[in-house]
Design an enzyme around this catalytic site. Structure first.
Site, PDB file in Angstrom:
ATOM      1  N   ASP A  24       0.803  -1.241   0.000  1.00  0.00           N
ATOM      2  CA  ASP A  24       0.000   0.000   0.000  1.00  0.00           C
ATOM      3  C   ASP A  24       0.831   1.284   0.000  1.00  0.00           C
ATOM      4  OD1 ASP A  24      -1.913  -1.948   0.165  1.00  0.00           O
ATOM      5  OD2 ASP A  24      -2.835  -1.241   2.007  1.00  0.00           O
ATOM      6  N   LYS A 129      -6.608  -4.756  -3.187  1.00  0.00           N
ATOM      7  CA  LYS A 129      -7.286  -5.466  -2.101  1.00  0.00           C
ATOM      8  C   LYS A 129      -8.349  -4.575  -1.461  1.00  0.00           C
ATOM      9  CE  LYS A 129      -3.579  -4.334   1.189  1.00  0.00           C
ATOM     10  NZ  LYS A 129      -4.378  -3.516   2.114  1.00  0.00           N
ATOM     11  N   CYS A 162      -2.395  -2.458   7.698  1.00  0.00           N
ATOM     12  CA  CYS A 162      -2.327  -3.402   6.566  1.00  0.00           C
ATOM     13  C   CYS A 162      -1.103  -4.306   6.604  1.00  0.00           C
ATOM     14  CB  CYS A 162      -2.414  -2.635   5.258  1.00  0.00           C
ATOM     15  SG  CYS A 162      -4.066  -1.923   5.028  1.00  0.00           S
TER      16      CYS A 162
END
Ligand code: TIU
Length: 219
Positions: A24, A129, A162
């Site tokens: 990310d 995701k 995450c």
């Protein structure tokens, strides 16, 4: 085999069966005007790790270690965004709202792109995701299994959200995971520190941690 001086003890891996998962490193979390900023966070802490993550990616590419990238992003119709996630809290902009980098946390918008310094190369997979963990509702496990990957190096943001969720998902699936300490960051320094400690406590209950310099010294 290479061995890294890691905590809580040495981490051994074969580059041929290891993958780096960069989590990310997208504008939504790292630049002003994205999701992280809308949640009220100071995004400058995260931007500071971009040079180290860049070096880490280059180090892995140079040794034939597979590199994969993830982005947290939703379909434009938000059909994969649980209403509870969109409703949560009181952000300045909610998921799907239009911000200065396009719609917040939506796949295909400028803000959802990985920062230009870390742009994926060639055939490197980019996993989009809908959740915090990179295994849930994605093809990541299939991609890793087909490639014969057993060991994961982890980097990215944010450490306790995450990155930790993905590392726990990976650990439960049997991967030996090493989190690169200075290639991950949180909006909350104390949360990053606690996450590193909880990962390596109890004999490495979730896995290992080591600074990038230790990985570079692996022999
Ligand atoms: N808010 C926060 O710390 N993180 C996220 O929402 N997603 C990721 O960690 N990528």
């Amino acid at each position: 085999m290479l061995e890294v001086a890691a905590a809580p003890f040495a981490y051994a891996f074969d580059p041929a069966t290891t993958a780096l998962v960069v989590i990310d490193m997208q504008r939504d979390f790292i630049e002003p005007g994205g999701f992280g900023d809308a949640l009220g966070n100071d995004v400058r802490r995260l931007a500071a790790i971009v040079p180290t993550v860049r070096e880490l990616i280059a180090w892995c590419r140079g040794r034939g270690i597979r590199v994969l990238h993830t982005r947290e992003g939703h379909r434009p119709d938000l059909a994969d965004c649980p209403p509870a996630k969109r409703r949560r809290g009181a952000p300045r902009l909610r998921i799907g709202d239009v911000g200065p980098m396009g719609r917040i946390l939506v796949d295909g918008e400028p803000g959802n792109n990985i920062v230009p310094e870390l742009r994926p190369q060639g055939s490197e997979p980019v996993i989009v995701k809908p959740g915090k963990g990179a295994f849930w509702a994605t093809p990541l496990e299939t991609i890793l299994r087909e490639a014969g990957v057993t060991h994961l190096l982890l980097a990215g943001v944010t450490t306790e959200v995450c990155v930790q969720t993905t590392m726990r998902e990976a650990n439960d699936r049997g991967y030996d995971c090493l989190l690169i300490e200075d290639a991950t960051e949180s909006y909350f320094p104390e949360f990053k520190q606690a996450t590193l400690e909880m990962i390596r406590a109890q004999g490495g209950i979730v896995g290992w941690t080591a600074p990038f310099a230790a990985l570079c010294r692996a022999r």
